[in-house]
Design a protein around this motif. Structure first.
Motif, PDB file in Angstrom:
ATOM      1  N   ILE A 143      -6.942 -14.779   1.275  1.00 20.71           N
ATOM      2  CA  ILE A 143      -7.972 -13.402   1.394  1.00 20.71           C
ATOM      3  C   ILE A 143      -8.345 -13.018   2.018  1.00 20.71           C
ATOM      4  O   ILE A 143      -8.454 -11.692   1.870  1.00 20.71           O
ATOM      5  CB  ILE A 143      -8.245 -14.810  -0.038  1.00 20.71           C
ATOM      6  N   THR A 144      -9.298 -13.701   2.818  1.00 23.66           N
ATOM      7  CA  THR A 144     -10.117 -13.668   3.808  1.00 23.66           C
ATOM      8  C   THR A 144      -8.949 -12.434   4.839  1.00 23.66           C
ATOM      9  O   THR A 144      -9.985 -11.757   5.393  1.00 23.66           O
ATOM     10  CB  THR A 144     -10.672 -14.670   4.906  1.00 23.66           C
ATOM     11  N   GLY A 164      -8.133  -6.859   7.231  1.00 14.46           N
ATOM     12  CA  GLY A 164      -6.575  -5.973   7.234  1.00 14.46           C
ATOM     13  C   GLY A 164      -7.071  -5.188   6.375  1.00 14.46           C
ATOM     14  O   GLY A 164      -6.761  -3.678   6.794  1.00 14.46           O
ATOM     15  N   LEU A 165      -7.564  -5.702   4.984  1.00 10.42           N
ATOM     16  CA  LEU A 165      -7.765  -3.764   4.762  1.00 10.42           C
ATOM     17  C   LEU A 165      -8.797  -3.255   5.301  1.00 10.42           C
ATOM     18  O   LEU A 165      -8.821  -2.228   4.898  1.00 10.42           O
ATOM     19  CB  LEU A 165      -7.916  -4.231   3.405  1.00 10.42           C
ATOM     20  N   GLN A 202      -8.965   0.813   6.527  1.00  7.70           N
ATOM     21  CA  GLN A 202      -9.350   1.538   5.455  1.00  7.70           C
ATOM     22  C   GLN A 202     -10.781   2.707   6.778  1.00  7.70           C
ATOM     23  O   GLN A 202     -11.046   3.669   6.742  1.00  7.70           O
ATOM     24  CB  GLN A 202     -11.036   0.880   4.431  1.00  7.70           C
ATOM     25  N   GLY A 203     -11.027   0.974   7.848  1.00  7.00           N
ATOM     26  CA  GLY A 203     -12.041   2.200   9.138  1.00  7.00           C
ATOM     27  C   GLY A 203     -11.306   2.977   9.947  1.00  7.00           C
ATOM     28  O   GLY A 203     -11.609   3.929  10.309  1.00  7.00           O
ATOM     29  N   GLU A 204      -9.884   2.871   9.985  1.00  4.82           N
ATOM     30  CA  GLU A 204      -9.017   3.196  10.897  1.00  4.82           C
ATOM     31  C   GLU A 204      -8.808   4.481  10.682  1.00  4.82           C
ATOM     32  O   GLU A 204      -9.095   5.645  10.614  1.00  4.82           O
ATOM     33  CB  GLU A 204      -7.871   2.863  11.198  1.00  4.82           C
TER      34      GLU A 204
END
Length: 91
Positions: free
Chosen positions: A23-24, A29-30, A34-36
């Protein structure tokens, strides 16, 4: 019986740790994705704003070249008003 319960509990805790690790990694990755995406949207917005500012600058240049006396008058009046506003604030 107690040893079997202990081993079952130990096995389940290990599985839980592995699941939490997965999960971590998924959350990392998410967040990275999102940042990119946010960075790319920001870059596109900055590029668009830069392009509009350049176009506005060219439009102003064109207007000044087409109507130099009117442009001079507008700048003079603007400076005069600014001076009057700043002078009234000093008092």
């Amino acid at each position: 019986m107690a040893d079997q319960d202990y081993e079952t509990l130990r096995s389940e805790v290990q599985q839980l740790r592995a699941d939490i690790g997965n999960i971590t990694e998924t959350l990392k990755g998410l967040a990275s994705s999102q940042g990119e995406q946010a960075y790319e949207r920001l870059r596109a917005g900055v590029g668009s704003a830069r392009q509009r500012a350049t176009q506005a600058g060219h439009a102003v240049e064109h207007q000044v070249e087409e109507h130099p006396l009117a442009s001079l008058l507008v700048v003079f009046v603007g400076g005069l008003l600014t001076g009057l506003l700043l002078q009234s604030r000093r008092r």
